[in-house]
Design an enzyme around this catalytic site. Structure first.
Site, short mmCIF file in Angstrom:
data_model
loop_
_atom_site.label_atom_id
_atom_site.label_comp_id
_atom_site.label_asym_id
_atom_site.label_seq_id
_atom_site.Cartn_x
_atom_site.Cartn_y
_atom_site.Cartn_z
N ILE A 169 0.79 -1.17 -0.06
CA ILE A 169 0.02 0.13 -0.03
C ILE A 169 0.91 1.31 0.12
O ILE A 169 1.83 1.41 0.96
CB ILE A 169 -1.01 0.07 1.27
CG1 ILE A 169 -1.88 -1.38 1.19
CG2 ILE A 169 -1.80 1.20 1.31
CD1 ILE A 169 -2.28 -1.77 2.89
N CYS A 170 0.42 2.03 -0.72
CA CYS A 170 1.27 3.36 -0.73
C CYS A 170 0.52 4.75 -0.09
O CYS A 170 -0.54 4.94 -0.46
CB CYS A 170 1.26 4.08 -2.22
SG CYS A 170 2.13 5.84 -2.20
N LEU A 171 1.06 4.78 1.16
CA LEU A 171 0.18 5.66 2.07
C LEU A 171 1.22 6.35 3.15
O LEU A 171 2.09 5.54 3.77
CB LEU A 171 -0.67 4.85 3.06
CG LEU A 171 -1.85 5.38 3.89
CD1 LEU A 171 -2.70 6.16 3.06
CD2 LEU A 171 -2.60 4.41 4.64
#
Lengths: 151, 333
Positions: free
Chosen positions: A86-88
């Site tokens: 996840i890109c967070l």
């Protein structure tokens, strides 16, 4: 096994006592730092109706460093790659020890409501999301129906 | 009634009025003789109201015969004080009344209560780092942005921030590192991300918070076990439908994708091989046939830690996008 930090115990208890709507997180039997997570797809998103399994691990120096989280259920999303990563920002350099398991999972649920193809991790998905959003959303719905439904 | 007027009482109340002014409420009988006084007592914080977390209304009923008879004391509207502290104040106050028989005691009582409140002047919120409250004897710090942390917890945060700052710095090429030489690590408030100044010597000498030391161990409840079973069932269901990510299969798929995109000459200069490197899976989710995907701890260390940092993916992604990330939920409280 070294003693589990009290903060983790407290968070686990609170997750049970005051569950977050649409999110369940349960520690594993053999490893209390490993959580089995289900996030339900938010309403009015292409992921609505989906039950997405994730895994969440609290590293040794948690809460000084961020939990490791990834999707286990396949998902068609510009900010989640094929391996479920996840890109967070809060999972990376914007982590703060004042964040918790529940806030992290809420942020991930919010990411499902608001995909951001301008900052992609899954590049082909993001590309389609930008050039043909309708088709990308159709794909996301189809993946949700095929992989993430309960029946 | 007027026969009972005691000049000592009138003098004492007049003196209190002069000291406390409008902070003192005097109740009188129909002939104007004082029968009770009350005042709200705060901890002494040099009149900085923002640093006062507790307070108490002290009511002194002037029983007939006072000061030769002890007055009746009521502790009302306690704020931020638990029952054990309140009980101790009550006992001490009564003892003082006994020992001051025949003398003016009210000012002494106010001072006594103030002393206790100053010692118990603790914020009633939780420390956002350990999620436990502030107990008497805990060392805590108030940031410039008015957030409260146990000094011990904040010390851990500062140390960790400095460590990650140094790690980021070490990753930079030498010429870039030299561009901002000696720029110190700016520690941010965990709650609001405002820059904060910390005295590390003071912080790191503080003992861990008391509540954390005394917390109960966690046990899995039946409710949790049933939730675990539901999750395992969902996992098996999704696996049957091909809905579970298989990191190994994805890796081999990616190798093919790299070939085709190169042949087709797509315009992505980085290429999928950079975006999706055949890296070790984050979690060893293919192991274990029970349907639960729990890595053993050894796998975690290898895959989770080393793998996370070493993986080309996040690096290339961030470089390409100038370290932009999704603005996620703020940690506002």
């Amino acid at each position: 096994m070294t003693a589990l930090p009290r903060r983790i115990i407290k968070e686990t208890q609170r997750l049970m006592q005051e569950p977050v709507p649409g999110i369940s997180a349960v520690p594993d039997d053999s490893n209390a730092r490993y959580f089995h997570v289900i996030v339900t797809g938010p309403e009015d998103s292409p992921f609505e109706g989906g039950l997405f399994k994730l895994e969440l691990f609290l590293p040794e120096d948690y809460p000084m460093s961020a939990p490791k989280v990834r999707f286990i259920t396949k998902i068609y999303h510009p900010n989640i790659d094929r391996l479920g990563r996840i890109c967070l920002d809060i999972l990376k350099d914007k982590w703060s020890p004042a964040l918790q398991i529940r806030t992290v999972l809420l942020s991930i649920q919010a990411l499902l409501s608001a995909p951001n193809p301008d900052d992609p991790l899954a590049n082909d998905v993001a590309e389609l999301w930008k050039v043909n959003e309708a088709e990308a959303i159709r794909n996301a719905k189809e993946w949700t129906r095929r992989y993430a439904m309960d029946n | 009634m007027s026969n009972d007027v005691d000049e000592r009482v009138v003098d004492e109340v007049e003196a209190l009025k002069a000291i406390l002014m409008d902070e003192l409420i005097v109740r009188t009988n129909e002939s104007g003789y004082p029968v009770a006084v009350e005042t709200v007592v705060f901890p002494s914080t040099a009149d900085d109201a923002l640093q006062q977390y507790v307070c108490l209304t002290l009511v002194v009923e002037l029983t007939p015969g006072y000061p030769d008879v002890a007055p009746d004391i009521l502790l009302r509207n306690p704020r931020g004080l638990d029952d054990s502290v309140l009980g101790r104040i009550d006992r001490e106050v009564k003892e003082k009344c006994e020992s001051y028989r025949g003398q003016a005691v009210i000012y002494e009582l106010i001072e006594l209560v103030k002393e206790y409140l100053t010692a118990s002047n603790l914020p009633s919120c939780q420390c956002a780092i350990c999620l436990y409250g502030f107990r008497e004897g805990d060392h805590f710090t108030k940031t410039e942005c008015y957030h409260y942390f146990h000094s011990h917890c904040l010390a851990c945060h500062v140390t960790s921030s400095e460590k990650s700052y140094q790690e980021e710095l070490d990753k930079l090429p030498a010429w870039q590192r030299n561009q901002h030489p000696q720029s110190p690590c700016q520690v941010l408030c965990p709650v609001c991300r405002e820059p904060i100044q910390c005295d590390m010597n003071m912080l790191s000498s503080a003992a861990p918070p008391l509540d954390v030391e005394n917390a109960r161990q966690f046990e899995l409840s039946d409710e949790l076990r049933s939730l675990q079973r539901q999750m395992a069932a969902l996992f098996s269901h999704q696996k049957r439908r091909g809905g579970i990510i298989d990191p190994e299969a994805e890796d081999s798929k990616l190798l093919l994708v790299t070939d085709t995109t190169e042949q087709e000459g797509e315009d992505d200069p980085a290429g999928p091989s950079v975006l999706f490197p055949p890296a070790a899976p984050l979690f060893n989710s293919t192991s274990g046939s029970t349907g639960s995907s729990v890595p053993n701890r050894g796998d975690w260390r290898r895959g989770g830690r080393g793998g996370y940092r070493g993986r080309g993916n996040s690096g290339s992604h961030h470089n390409r996008h100038g370290r932009r990330h999704h603005q996620a939920a703020a940690t506002s409280r």
